[in-house]
Design an enzyme around this catalytic site. Structure first.
Site, short mmCIF file in Angstrom:
data_model
loop_
_atom_site.label_atom_id
_atom_site.label_comp_id
_atom_site.label_asym_id
_atom_site.label_seq_id
_atom_site.Cartn_x
_atom_site.Cartn_y
_atom_site.Cartn_z
N ASN A 8 0.87 -1.18 0.00
CA ASN A 8 0.00 0.00 0.00
C ASN A 8 0.91 1.23 0.00
OD1 ASN A 8 -1.77 2.07 0.50
ND2 ASN A 8 -2.35 1.38 2.55
N LYS A 10 0.06 4.25 -0.21
CA LYS A 10 -0.59 5.43 0.40
C LYS A 10 -0.38 6.64 -0.51
CE LYS A 10 -0.06 3.14 4.83
NZ LYS A 10 0.03 3.23 6.27
N HIS A 95 -9.38 1.16 5.07
CA HIS A 95 -8.10 1.34 5.77
C HIS A 95 -8.30 2.29 6.95
CE1 HIS A 95 -3.99 2.49 6.65
NE2 HIS A 95 -3.61 1.40 6.01
N GLU A 97 -6.69 4.68 7.97
CA GLU A 97 -6.47 6.10 7.63
C GLU A 97 -7.70 6.68 6.94
OE1 GLU A 97 -2.71 5.50 5.63
OE2 GLU A 97 -1.84 4.92 7.56
N GLU A 163 -5.07 -4.98 10.58
CA GLU A 163 -4.04 -3.97 10.78
C GLU A 163 -4.29 -3.23 12.10
OE1 GLU A 163 -2.08 -2.71 6.81
OE2 GLU A 163 -3.79 -1.42 7.15
N GLY A 169 2.97 2.16 10.86
CA GLY A 169 3.98 3.23 10.75
C GLY A 169 4.73 3.51 12.04
N SER A 201 3.72 -2.31 10.26
CA SER A 201 5.17 -2.39 10.51
C SER A 201 5.77 -3.74 10.10
CB SER A 201 5.50 -2.07 11.97
OG SER A 201 5.17 -0.72 12.25
P1 13P Z 1 3.30 0.29 7.60
O1 13P Z 1 3.79 -0.99 6.96
O2 13P Z 1 4.04 1.51 7.09
O3 13P Z 1 3.26 0.19 9.09
O4 13P Z 1 1.79 0.53 7.10
C1 13P Z 1 0.89 -0.53 7.19
C2 13P Z 1 -0.33 -0.16 6.45
O5 13P Z 1 -1.07 0.74 6.84
C3 13P Z 1 -0.61 -0.87 5.19
O6 13P Z 1 -1.90 -0.63 4.75
#
Ligand code: 13P
Length: 241
Positions: A8, A10, A95, A97, A163, A169, A201
């Site tokens: 992803n 983002k 997601h 976010e 997740e 992150g 992560s």
């Molecule tokens: P990270 O791997 O940067 O922690 O992000 C995970 C994520 O949100 C994937 O959708």
């Protein structure tokens, strides 16, 4: 079941970022291995370019979100049909976010997942608890409620991504025992043939251990999917089919 390793990106990536996919292809000696599925979800601006260039090299391309409606007066939004038309095969929905930044509810996520399936895409439905929920021992309850509210009623084919919000992150991950417990719980709420990804992560250093957990059928990778040097070892850490 074939592992699915999904990146992803983002809100990261310009046309020049194709160099990272070229670097992955170079590592694979020409084309991606077919004993695991490799999915890149770049920003919407790159979906068509990447799908045109890399679908034949063994890469699946996906979107990061879609609207629940197929068309209409929704400035700035993208429908599942548009992503499919651009060459996407998958789309991430719900997601954390999106849930946090855009106030998306479980019902919104379910509607998006059903729209995605209706347009011929496989939705990747994200769930995960906040840190306070985990600390209070409520992680299974929270994820159970998200599954009850977000899973599509009509779609036959979908993927679930667990997740934990506090692991995204941050460099933090649940213990292997906690991942095992959660994935076992999610399996019990769904079907045997649904892939359940872990995200949060995932790095080259922890991928092998996480991907070996029972009912972990792949990973949804954020930051470490942006660089071929990090994404390649994660892809190869997945058990081959
Ligand atoms: P990270 O791997 O940067 O922690 O992000 C995970 C994520 O949100 C994937 O959708």
């Amino acid at each position: 079941m074939k592992s699915l390793i999904a990146g992803n990106w983002k809100m990261n990536g310009l046309g020049a970022s194709a160099a990272e996919i070229e670097a992955l292809i170079a590592q694979f000696d020409g084309s991606a291995p077919d004993d695991r599925d490799i999915l890149i979800c770049p920003p919407a601006t790159l979906v068509n370019r990447f799908a045109s260039a890399y679908s034949d090299e063994g890469f699946l391309i996906g979107g990061q979100d879609c609207h629940a409606k197929s068309a209409g007066a929704h400035t700035g939004d993208i429908s599942a049909a548009m992503l499919a038309d651009a060459g996407a095969a998958y789309v991430i929905v719900g997601h954390s976010e999106r849930r946090a930044d855009h106030g998306e509810s479980d019902a919104d996520v379910r509607a998006k997942a059903e729209a995605a399936f209706g347009a011929g895409l496989t939705p990747i439905i994200c769930v995960g608890e906040m840190e306070a929920d985990r600390t209070a021992g409520r992680a299974l309850d929270i994820v159970g409620a998200q599954l009850d509210g977000s899973l599509p009623e009509t779609a036959e084919d979908f993927v679930i991504a667990y997740e934990p919000v506090w692991a995204i992150g941050t460099g933090l991950t649940p213990t292997i025992a906690d991942i095992d417990e959660m994935h076992d719980f999610i399996r019990g709420r769904t079907r045997a043939d649904i892939r359940i990804l872990y995200g949060g992560s995932v790095k080259p250093g922890n991928a092998k251990e996480i991907l070996a957990v029972n009912n972990v059928n792949g990973a949804l990778v954020g930051g470490a999917s942006l660089k071929a040097a990090d994404f390649y070892p994660i892809i190869m850490a997945a058990p081959g089919a």
